[in-house]
Design an enzyme around this catalytic site. Structure first.
Site, PDB file in Angstrom:
ATOM      1  N   ASN A   9       0.868  -1.184   0.000  1.00  0.00           N
ATOM      2  CA  ASN A   9       0.000   0.000   0.000  1.00  0.00           C
ATOM      3  C   ASN A   9       0.902   1.230   0.000  1.00  0.00           C
ATOM      4  O   ASN A   9       1.514   1.548   1.012  1.00  0.00           O
ATOM      5  CB  ASN A   9      -0.904  -0.039   1.243  1.00  0.00           C
ATOM      6  CG  ASN A   9      -1.745   1.212   1.384  1.00  0.00           C
ATOM      7  OD1 ASN A   9      -1.789   2.047   0.472  1.00  0.00           O
ATOM      8  ND2 ASN A   9      -2.415   1.348   2.514  1.00  0.00           N
ATOM      9  N   LYS A  11       0.116   4.272  -0.232  1.00  0.00           N
ATOM     10  CA  LYS A  11      -0.503   5.454   0.400  1.00  0.00           C
ATOM     11  C   LYS A  11      -0.292   6.686  -0.484  1.00  0.00           C
ATOM     12  O   LYS A  11      -0.324   6.562  -1.704  1.00  0.00           O
ATOM     13  CB  LYS A  11       0.026   5.628   1.829  1.00  0.00           C
ATOM     14  CG  LYS A  11      -0.171   4.344   2.657  1.00  0.00           C
ATOM     15  CD  LYS A  11       0.043   4.496   4.136  1.00  0.00           C
ATOM     16  CE  LYS A  11      -0.199   3.156   4.822  1.00  0.00           C
ATOM     17  NZ  LYS A  11      -0.041   3.220   6.279  1.00  0.00           N
ATOM     18  N   HIS A  94      -9.515   1.183   5.178  1.00  0.00           N
ATOM     19  CA  HIS A  94      -8.217   1.339   5.850  1.00  0.00           C
ATOM     20  C   HIS A  94      -8.400   2.252   7.059  1.00  0.00           C
ATOM     21  O   HIS A  94      -9.191   3.201   7.021  1.00  0.00           O
ATOM     22  CB  HIS A  94      -7.191   1.927   4.871  1.00  0.00           C
ATOM     23  CG  HIS A  94      -5.794   1.864   5.400  1.00  0.00           C
ATOM     24  ND1 HIS A  94      -5.328   2.763   6.329  1.00  0.00           N
ATOM     25  CD2 HIS A  94      -4.782   1.000   5.164  1.00  0.00           C
ATOM     26  CE1 HIS A  94      -4.077   2.446   6.634  1.00  0.00           C
ATOM     27  NE2 HIS A  94      -3.721   1.379   5.948  1.00  0.00           N
ATOM     28  N   GLU A  96      -6.712   4.615   8.163  1.00  0.00           N
ATOM     29  CA  GLU A  96      -6.485   6.038   7.885  1.00  0.00           C
ATOM     30  C   GLU A  96      -7.735   6.660   7.262  1.00  0.00           C
ATOM     31  O   GLU A  96      -8.042   7.827   7.487  1.00  0.00           O
ATOM     32  CB  GLU A  96      -5.245   6.204   6.983  1.00  0.00           C
ATOM     33  CG  GLU A  96      -3.966   5.925   7.771  1.00  0.00           C
ATOM     34  CD  GLU A  96      -2.805   5.397   6.952  1.00  0.00           C
ATOM     35  OE1 GLU A  96      -2.828   5.482   5.714  1.00  0.00           O
ATOM     36  OE2 GLU A  96      -1.859   4.872   7.569  1.00  0.00           O
ATOM     37  N   GLU A 166      -5.153  -4.984  10.606  1.00  0.00           N
ATOM     38  CA  GLU A 166      -4.115  -3.976  10.810  1.00  0.00           C
ATOM     39  C   GLU A 166      -4.363  -3.249  12.131  1.00  0.00           C
ATOM     40  O   GLU A 166      -5.176  -2.311  12.176  1.00  0.00           O
ATOM     41  CB  GLU A 166      -4.139  -2.953   9.669  1.00  0.00           C
ATOM     42  CG  GLU A 166      -3.797  -3.535   8.311  1.00  0.00           C
ATOM     43  CD  GLU A 166      -3.240  -2.452   7.383  1.00  0.00           C
ATOM     44  OE1 GLU A 166      -2.182  -2.697   6.798  1.00  0.00           O
ATOM     45  OE2 GLU A 166      -3.844  -1.372   7.264  1.00  0.00           O
ATOM     46  N   GLY A 172       2.846   2.256  10.812  1.00  0.00           N
ATOM     47  CA  GLY A 172       3.790   3.351  10.673  1.00  0.00           C
ATOM     48  C   GLY A 172       4.548   3.683  11.945  1.00  0.00           C
ATOM     49  O   GLY A 172       5.216   4.710  12.030  1.00  0.00           O
ATOM     50  N   SER A 212       3.700  -2.236  10.241  1.00  0.00           N
ATOM     51  CA  SER A 212       5.158  -2.315  10.392  1.00  0.00           C
ATOM     52  C   SER A 212       5.740  -3.660   9.960  1.00  0.00           C
ATOM     53  O   SER A 212       6.692  -4.159  10.579  1.00  0.00           O
ATOM     54  CB  SER A 212       5.573  -1.970  11.820  1.00  0.00           C
ATOM     55  OG  SER A 212       5.191  -0.633  12.136  1.00  0.00           O
TER      56      SER A 212
END
Ligand SMILES: O=C(CO)COP(=O)(O)O
Length: 251
Positions: A9, A11, A94, A96, A166, A172, A212
């Site tokens: 991904n 992003k 996701h 985010e 996730e 991250g 990660s």
């Protein structure tokens, strides 16, 4: 047998030229027929990346989409457009998107249904925040997100899609869930799928881990029985790292 699926991904990274360069590098690596590789460039690069990997085993995914086919939705991209750009997969829900753009289980569910209608394979993301984990709510959160995101689907439709676990606190941050913790939650998600859609769907659905993932931890994570792949952010932006993860899956 569930086929391992490693997805990168990207992003909000990479110009069209940078994206094509990375896609070509990934394509030129030795393909392993027991793995599926997916790359998720930003919208602006989808068409060129899809062209670059055409005819190779590397598939392309969008990172999001709207559920309507077309209409007055300024700034949005429809399932038909994503399909038209050459995508096989689409990442939906996701964290985010949930955190910064107000996505809910209801909108994720609309998108999942629209994706299936347009013959796109959804990669449906679920995962708890640190606060939720510390409050002991991990199972409740992933069960609610899984049931909500997949509501109304048939067992066969669920069997054919991909779920990505996730944990938000691992995205991250460099802080990966231990392979045992990730395995435990993935197995739990599979049990939720079994409860709602039956054991055949649960046995078939692929459940990735994301957060990660890097070359140094991929091998142990991917060796776990209920971890059927990885959804990789930061480490998918460099060919060396992404290849290291793919090599971990091969071993
Ligand atoms: O969000 C992720 C993939 O969708 C994970 O991101 P990182 O691999 O950068 O933690």
């Amino acid at each position: 047998m569930r086929k391992t699926i490693i997805a990168g991904n990207w992003k909000m990274h990479k110009t069209i030229a940078e994206a094509v360069t990375l896609a070509e590098a990934i394509k030129s690596q030795n393909p392993n027929p027991s793995l599926e590789i997916v790359i998720c460039p930003p919208f602006t690069a989808l068409t060129e990346v899809a062209k670059a990997v055409q005819g190779s085993p590397v598939a392309v995914a969008a990172q999001n989409m709207h559920w309507e086919v077309q209409g007055a939705f300024t700034g949005e991209v429809s399932p038909a457009m994503v399909k038209d750009a050459g995508c096989k997969y689409v990442v939906l829900g996701h964290s985010e998107r949930r955190q910064y753009f107000g996505e809910t289980d209801e909108t994720v569910n609309k998108k999942v249904k629209a994706a299936i209608t347009h013959e796109l394979i959804p990669i449906v993301c679920v995962g708890e925040t640190l606060e939720q984990r510390e409050a002991g709510q991990t199972e409740d959160v992933v069960a609610t997100q899984t049931k909500g995101g997949l509501a109304g689907l048939s067992a066969q439709e669920v069997a054919d899609l991909v779920i990505a676990y996730e944990p938000v606190w691992a995205i991250g941050t460099g802080r990966t869930a231990s392979d045992d913790d990730a395995q435990q939650v993935n197995a739990y998600i599979r049990s939720v799928v079994a409860e709602v859609f039956g054991t055949e769907a649960a046995e078939a659905v692929r459940i990735q881990y994301g957060g990660s993932v890097k070359p140094s931890n991929a091998k142990n994570l991917l060796a776990k029985g209920d971890i059927d792949g990885a959804l990789v952010g930061g480490a998918s932006l460099k060919i060396e790292d992404f290849q290291g993860i793919i090599d971990g899956a091969k071993a």
